[in-house]
Design an enzyme around this catalytic site. Structure first.
Site, PDB file in Angstrom:
ATOM      1  N   ARG A 173       0.814  -1.228   0.000  1.00 21.51           N
ATOM      2  CA  ARG A 173       0.000   0.000   0.000  1.00 21.51           C
ATOM      3  C   ARG A 173       0.844   1.273   0.000  1.00 21.51           C
ATOM      4  O   ARG A 173       0.361   2.355   0.325  1.00 21.51           O
ATOM      5  CB  ARG A 173      -0.995   0.023   1.176  1.00 21.51           C
ATOM      6  CG  ARG A 173      -1.889  -1.181   1.199  1.00 21.51           C
ATOM      7  CD  ARG A 173      -3.348  -0.831   1.454  1.00 21.51           C
ATOM      8  NE  ARG A 173      -4.216  -1.943   1.034  1.00 21.51           N
ATOM      9  CZ  ARG A 173      -5.074  -1.906   0.032  1.00 21.51           C
ATOM     10  NH1 ARG A 173      -5.231  -0.803  -0.667  1.00 21.51           N
ATOM     11  NH2 ARG A 173      -5.806  -2.929  -0.279  1.00 21.51           N
ATOM     12  N   LEU A 174       2.106   1.136  -0.377  1.00 18.96           N
ATOM     13  CA  LEU A 174       2.962   2.333  -0.461  1.00 18.96           C
ATOM     14  C   LEU A 174       2.865   2.866  -1.892  1.00 18.96           C
ATOM     15  O   LEU A 174       3.828   2.887  -2.651  1.00 18.96           O
ATOM     16  CB  LEU A 174       4.406   1.977  -0.085  1.00 18.96           C
ATOM     17  CG  LEU A 174       4.553   1.419   1.330  1.00 18.96           C
ATOM     18  CD1 LEU A 174       6.020   1.098   1.640  1.00 18.96           C
ATOM     19  CD2 LEU A 174       4.024   2.416   2.361  1.00 18.96           C
TER      20      LEU A 174
END
Ligand SMILES: Cc1cc2nc3c(=O)[nH]c(=O)nc-3n(C[C@H](O)[C@H](O)[C@H](O)COP(=O)(O)O)c2cc1C
Length: 194
Positions: A173-174
Site C-alpha cells: 500500500r505504499l
C-alpha cells in the site's frame, strides 16, 4: 525532457497501456462539474481526443453538465484503469471546441449516434420510452436521404489541465502519487504520501 518530467508524455504511455490492457472503454473518464455555489456532480464521458492543448469530450450543451459548465468552467477528470491498478486525475477549465472541430468529429460518428444527438433532450424529463422511440423513428424518416447536420446543442469541450496526478498501485500500500502543477509554461513536480 524526460518522460517523468512531462505529464503529457507520461499520460501518452499510460493511455497506450490502458488501450492495450483494458477490456472496455479505456477512454472512459469521470467528468466532475459543479454549480457556482460548489455543488458537485459527476458522470462518465468518453475521451475523444487529446493533445497538449487539452482533453476533449462531446455532449449535449443543454444537459445538466452543459448547464453547469456554462456557469462554472472548473472541472475534474478521472481515469481509473482497473486492470493496470492506475488512476489519473486532471483538473482544469473547460472551453467549447470550435464549430469546425465539432463538425469534423460529428461526421465521423455512426449514423445512429448522429441521429441520437438529435433524438435526446439529454438530462430532461422523459415521459415514456415510447416517446423516445417515436422521436428516433421520425428522425430516421426526416434524414432518410439528406445528411444529418450537427445539432446546435451538441458540441465538445476541451479541458486544459492545470494539474495532473498519476497514481500507481505499489506493494504494501505504499502507492506512488506524482503531482504536476502548471507553472506558466512548465510543470512543477511533487510527490504525495499515499
Ligand atoms: C462509459 C460511459 C461513457 C459515456 N460517454 C458519454 C459521452 O461521451 N458524452 C455524454 O454526453 N454522455 C456520456 N455518457 C452518459 C453520461 O454518463 C450521462 O449519463 C449523460 O451525459 C447525462 O449527464 P448529465 O445529466 O450530468 O449532463 C456515458 C456513460 C457511460 C457509462
Amino acid at each position: 525532457m524526460a518522460e517523468s518530467d512531462d505529464p503529457f508524455s507520461l499520460f501518452a504511455t499510460w493511455f497506450a497501456e490502458a488501450e492495450r490492457g483494458e477490456p472496455n472503454d479505456p477512454n472512459g473518464m469521470v467528468l466532475a462539474t459543479a454549480t457556482p455555489d460548489g455543488r458537485p456532480s459527476a458522470r462518465m464521458v468518453l475521451l475523444k481526443g487529446w493533445d497538449r492543448d487539452g482533453f476533449v469530450f462531446y455532449t449535449n450543451l443543454e444537459s445538466r453538465k452543459g448547464l453547469e459548465l456554462r456557469a462554472n468552467r472548473a472541472v475534474a477528470l478521472l481515469f481509473h484503469w482497473k486492470s493496470l491498478r492506475r488512476q489519473v486525475r486532471i483538473e482544469g477549465e473547460a472551453a467549447l471546441v470550435s464549430d469546425a472541430e465539432a463538425d469534423a468529429y460529428f461526421v465521423t460518428r455512426p449514423r445512429l449516434s448522429r441521429l441520437g444527438a438529435w433524438a435526446s433532450d439529454q438530462s430532461r424529463k422523459l415521459e415514456s420510452r415510447a416517446a423516445l422511440v417515436a422521436r428516433a423513428a421520425a428522425l430516421e424518416v426526416r434524414y432518410a436521404v439528406t445528411d444529418i447536420p450537427r445539432p446546435p446543442h451538441w458540441s465538445g469541450y476541451r479541458v486544459r489541465p492545470e494539474m495532473f496526478e498519476f497514481w500507481q498501485d505499489m506493494p504494501f500500500r505504499l502507492h506512488d502519487r506524482t503531482i504536476y502543477k502548471r507553472v506558466e509554461d512548465s510543470w512543477q513536480l511533487e510527490k504525495l504520501y499515499p
